[in-house]
Each structure stands twice: as structure tokens, then as C-alpha cells.
Design an enzyme around this catalytic site. Structure first.
Site, PDB file in Angstrom:
ATOM      1  N   ARG A 216       6.527   0.338  -3.274  1.00 32.47           N
ATOM      2  CA  ARG A 216       6.279  -0.198  -4.630  1.00 32.47           C
ATOM      3  C   ARG A 216       7.345   0.270  -5.610  1.00 32.47           C
ATOM      4  NH1 ARG A 216       0.945   1.342  -3.216  1.00 32.47           N
ATOM      5  NH2 ARG A 216       1.088   3.144  -4.609  1.00 32.47           N
TER       6      ARG A 216
ATOM      7  N   ASP B 239       0.814  -1.216   0.000  1.00 34.20           N
ATOM      8  CA  ASP B 239       0.000   0.000   0.000  1.00 34.20           C
ATOM      9  C   ASP B 239       0.848   1.267   0.000  1.00 34.20           C
ATOM     10  OD1 ASP B 239      -2.373  -1.450   0.016  1.00 34.20           O
ATOM     11  OD2 ASP B 239      -2.431  -1.537   2.208  1.00 34.20           O
ATOM     12  N   CYS B 240       2.166   1.129   0.047  1.00 37.55           N
ATOM     13  CA  CYS B 240       3.082   2.274   0.128  1.00 37.55           C
ATOM     14  C   CYS B 240       3.739   2.511  -1.231  1.00 37.55           C
ATOM     15  CB  CYS B 240       4.145   1.983   1.189  1.00 37.55           C
ATOM     16  SG  CYS B 240       5.512   3.156   1.214  1.00 37.55           S
ATOM     17  N   GLY B 241       3.585   3.725  -1.774  1.00 34.04           N
ATOM     18  CA  GLY B 241       4.177   4.062  -3.069  1.00 34.04           C
ATOM     19  C   GLY B 241       5.689   3.971  -3.065  1.00 34.04           C
TER      20      GLY B 241
END
Length: 141
Positions: free
Chosen positions: A15, A10-12
Site C-alpha cells: 500500500r 492487505d500488505c502495508g
């Protein structure tokens, strides 16, 4: 070369870091640390390998940091580690482990120092930022 990423999908930043590792030709072991938190011993080892304090690894945004009063200097390193074990969301991410070292990869480009390749060429982050990465840790463009 074996690489492990302590990842939150869920963390850019997490990712982007994972994508950079893959663009560098590696398929890392992915540990979704919110589902499979590190053991206390593993967390202590990661913190030591990164050369940081438990307080420096704490994540504030989107966590119970304020509710637990973790900014208060009364908490010892051991107590802060206990909080991270009890609430893994408090562990900042992504943490990447490679034969070249262990790092909290914020910003995501920090991962380049841990890759075997000399650079990954051009990379486009999720937010559209274009980064030309010719050598580890260096930006051009």
C-alpha cells in the site's frame, strides 16, 4: 510512463509503494496477484528482470513456506516457480515494473528508482514514519 504494480492490498509495504507511485504523479496498472496471478512465463520474466533467483523472491511469513519445506535446498528454481504458481501468496511483494526497470520494492522507498520524477517530497508511511524523498533512493530528514 506506464507502471505496473503486483499488489496485495492487505500488505502495508504494498500500500505504501502504491501511494508513493501515485504521489509521484502516476496511476499504475494494479495487478492484485493473489486474484490474478502472473503466468509462469510472466513470473520467470519478472524474476529475470529483477536479477534475482526464485528462492530470493519467496515469501515466508503468512504462507505455506514451512509446511511445503521450501527452505530445503533440494528444490530447483523451476520447482520453486511451480510452488509460486500454485500458491501465489509465496510471491513476495510488491513487484513494480516501469520503463526504468523491475524491482521488488521492499522497503517501499525502492520504488523511487523506478519513477520518472526526481523525488516525491515528503511521504508519511502507514506506520507514521515520515520520509523525505528528494531524489530517487535517497532519504533525508
Amino acid at each position: 510512463m506506464t507502471i505496473t504494480i503486483y499488489h496485495n492490498p492487505d500488505c502495508g509495504t504494498s500500500r505504501n509503494t502504491l501511494a508513493m507511485i501515485r504521489q509521484g504523479g502516476e496511476e499504475p496498472e494494479i495487478v492484485e496477484y493473489l486474484k490474478t496471478p502472473p503466468s509462469r512465463d510472466a513470473l520467470v520474466s519478472l524474476i529475470a528482470a529483477m536479477g534475482m533467483t526464485p528462492r530470493a523472491l519467496l515469501r515466508e511469513k503468512g504462507t505455506p513456506y514451512a509446511a511445503l519445506d521450501l527452505a530445503n535446498p533440494k528444490w530447483s528454481d523451476d520447482e520453486l516457480i511451480d510452488f509460486m504458481i500454485a500458491h501465489p501468496i509465496l510471491i513476495n511483494r510488491p513487484i513494480v515494473v516501469s520503463p526504468k526497470g523491475v524491482k521488488l520494492c521492499r522497503p517501499s522507498e525502492a520504488v523511487l528508482d523506478l519513477l520518472a520524477v526526481a523525488g516525491i517530497g515528503q511521504f508519511v508511511k502507514e506506520d507514521g514514519e515520515v520520509v523525505s524523498l528528494k531524489t530517487p533512493g535517497a532519504r533525508a530528514g
